[in-house]
Design an enzyme around this catalytic site. Structure first.
Site, short mmCIF file in Angstrom:
data_model
loop_
_atom_site.label_atom_id
_atom_site.label_comp_id
_atom_site.label_asym_id
_atom_site.label_seq_id
_atom_site.Cartn_x
_atom_site.Cartn_y
_atom_site.Cartn_z
N VAL A 197 0.86 -1.18 0.00
CA VAL A 197 0.00 0.00 0.00
C VAL A 197 0.89 1.23 0.00
O VAL A 197 1.97 1.23 0.59
CB VAL A 197 -0.95 0.02 1.23
CG1 VAL A 197 -0.19 0.30 2.50
CG2 VAL A 197 -2.05 1.03 1.04
N SER A 198 0.47 2.26 -0.74
CA SER A 198 1.18 3.54 -0.72
C SER A 198 0.37 4.51 0.12
O SER A 198 -0.83 4.32 0.32
CB SER A 198 1.35 4.10 -2.14
OG SER A 198 0.10 4.43 -2.70
N THR A 199 1.00 5.55 0.61
CA THR A 199 0.31 6.54 1.44
C THR A 199 -0.87 7.14 0.70
O THR A 199 -1.95 7.34 1.24
CB THR A 199 1.29 7.66 1.85
OG1 THR A 199 2.41 7.06 2.50
CG2 THR A 199 0.63 8.65 2.79
N GLU A 224 -2.70 5.79 -1.65
CA GLU A 224 -3.81 4.86 -1.78
C GLU A 224 -4.51 4.64 -0.45
O GLU A 224 -5.72 4.43 -0.41
CB GLU A 224 -3.29 3.53 -2.34
CG GLU A 224 -2.96 3.63 -3.81
CD GLU A 224 -2.04 2.52 -4.28
OE1 GLU A 224 -2.02 2.25 -5.47
OE2 GLU A 224 -1.35 1.94 -3.44
N GLN A 225 -3.77 4.69 0.66
CA GLN A 225 -4.41 4.58 1.96
C GLN A 225 -5.43 5.70 2.16
O GLN A 225 -6.53 5.49 2.66
CB GLN A 225 -3.37 4.66 3.08
CG GLN A 225 -2.70 3.32 3.36
CD GLN A 225 -1.75 3.46 4.52
OE1 GLN A 225 -0.93 4.36 4.56
NE2 GLN A 225 -1.85 2.56 5.48
#
Length: 500
Positions: free
Chosen positions: A8-10, A12-13
């Protein structure tokens, strides 16, 4: 052994809420067991192929430790179709099954087509997210909003209002820095490194709480137009920078042309004229560093008009095809409160007069000891206030520790450690008290003393070391700066020289 891979990327979170935990839970359910190898990349872009956890998974696959890989979705594996195909090909060569929670991809032409389509869609979605985010930020900027906290010393980002407000205590330090740098009476006039060392010695903390001020930090503060009330946004082109840094490369920040940037008015800490003068001094320092040699004005920054009070600046003129230089009382830059009265004086005439007086003074100081000293003490006053507050904070800290010892009945408290802290605070208080006394002494001397013996001694020592017959223009300028605070041109025949 079954392996599960999650990422997960920041970004996308924040947008999708697809957390690491939720992906792991779905993958474990798909595996039907909790006895798995877990590989998780948190905060890494899906555009990168080289990610820590993914690299370990590929290495373990080559070692034969894995027989199946379960991933939540193809875009968790990668957002680039080419990278998905590279990883899929590597696993197939090791006879490792690649399974996704969201969909089955059979080893068939149809399955490969569907796999390729999903990869292309993921890459397209990533591009759209970037486009929407960038467009949204730009719209806020155009409306005069501050889009992020840049962590500027002296200014606080108010997220709810999307504005910046002044932090009074930090703003005093910023004013102190500019006063040190632009005030000819300051011992740190035009000396970035000297200011950095002095702030460190005073114990002033940086924005991030650091104890050491680096010269580059001081320089950046002096150069930042935010302190004159102009906050620049959309200043850098950041395309590719995020991916490059995560891949271990350099930041790809590029300055946008000035016409593409947006300037937002914010509360002003430093007067515009003082900020502009600081830039002139920084420019002079840079030219010296680059060995660039334009015409050097012997009395640069010292000359003031006796009629309107404006600072007079050096300018080049032409007469009969030849260059000559003057000191001119005129401000051409926009926003100047005082445009000047237009008074002029020949540079050669003023240089000769001032150097003649300085020369007579350093060769016979007793005869000219009646030179009047007028010192500005703004920066000393700010410094005095800061040190007083630090002393009070130290006293309160020691008192709290004494109270803790006297009231505590807890055997677990380390009395010796607390005593050590008290001793350290006492040392700090003693150091601050010494500084306080020094500052008060400087302020007292600045009000009623004659020419500084220290300044005089430095000038005479410098003069004697070089020798009268070997003095260059730079040597003369150094000696003048040791002694002269200001040169006031009253009229063409009357010039007042104020010394330290």
């Amino acid at each position: 052994m079954i392996a599960i891979y999650v990422r997960v990327s920041t970004e996308e979170q924040a947008i999708k809420g697809s957390s690491i935990d939720s992906q792991i839970e779905a993958c474990l359910k798909k595996a039907g067991t909790t006895d798995v190898l877990k590989y998780a990349d948190e905060g890494y872009s899906g555009e990168l192929l080289e990610r820590p956890a993914l690299s370990r998974l590929r290495e373990d696959a080559r070692k034969g430790l894995i027989n199946e890989v379960i991933c939540y979705d193809p875009d968790r594996l990668s957002r680039k179709l080419m990278n998905q195909l590279i990883i899929d090909d590597e696993l197939r060569k090791q006879k490792i099954t690649l399974t996704f929670v969201n969909g089955e991809y059979a080893d068939s032409p149809e399955g490969q087509l569907f796999f390729s389509m999903r990869g292309a869609i993921s890459e397209f979605e990533k591009a759209k997210i970037k486009e929407r985010t960038s467009a949204g930020r730009l719209q806020k900027i155009k409306k005069g909003m501050i889009i992020k906290d840049s962590g500027l010393f002296g200014l606080k980002f108010i997220k709810e209002k999307r504005t910046l407000e002044i932090i009074d205590e930090e703003a005093k330090i910023i004013r102190m820095i500019f006063d040190y740098f632009t005030d000819h009476t300051s011992p740190f006039f035009s000396r970035v490194n000297g200011i950095a060392l002095h702030l460190t010695e005073l114990g002033i903390k940086t924005k991030k709480g650091g104890k050491v001020w680096h010269r580059q930090v001081v320089r950046q503060n002096l150069m930042n137009p935010a302190y004159k009330g102009e906050y620049e946004q959309y200043k850098y082109d950041t395309v590719g920078s995020y991916v490059s840094k995560q891949a271990g490369g350099k930041s790809l920040l590029k300055l946008r042309p000035k016409e593409e940037r947006y300037v937002i008015n914010i509360p002003q800490i430093i007067p515009t004229e003082q900020w502009d003068y600081a830039q002139e001094l920084l420019g002079e320092s840079k030219r010296k560093h680059l060995s660039y040699s334009p015409h050097q004005y012997l009395l640069s920054g010292l000359v003031r008009c006796g009629i309107c009070g404006n600072t007079m600046t050096g300018r080049k003129r032409k007469s009969h095809g030849k260059d000559y230089y003057i000191y001119d009382c005129r401000k051409n830059y926009a926003g100047s409160k005082n445009r000047g009265c237009g008074k002029q004086m020949s540079e050669n005439k003023l240089n000769n007069y001032v150097w003649k007086e300085v020369y007579r003074f350093i060769t016979n100081p007793e005869k000219y000891s009646a030179f009047k000293e007028v010192n500005k003490t703004n920066h000393l006053a700010e410094e005095l206030e800061f040190v007083k507050k630090e002393i009070e904070k130290t006293k309160r800290g020691r008192q709290r520790l004494f109270t803790l010892i006297s009231l505590s009945e807890d055997d677990e408290i380390n009395i010796e450690e607390i005593k050590g802290q008290i001793v350290e605070l006492q040392k700090k208080q003693n150091h601050l008290t010494n500084q306080l006394n020094e500052i008060e002494s400087k302020m007292k001397d600045a009000q009623h003393s004659k020419l500084s013996d220290n300044a005089l001694k430095r000038a005479i020592d410098y003069f004697n070391h070089i020798g009268a017959d070997n003095l260059t223009s730079e040597d003369k300028k150094a000696i003048i700066n040791f002694l002269v605070k200001e040169i006031v041109i009253v009229d063409s025949d009357k010039v007042d020289i104020e010394t330290y």
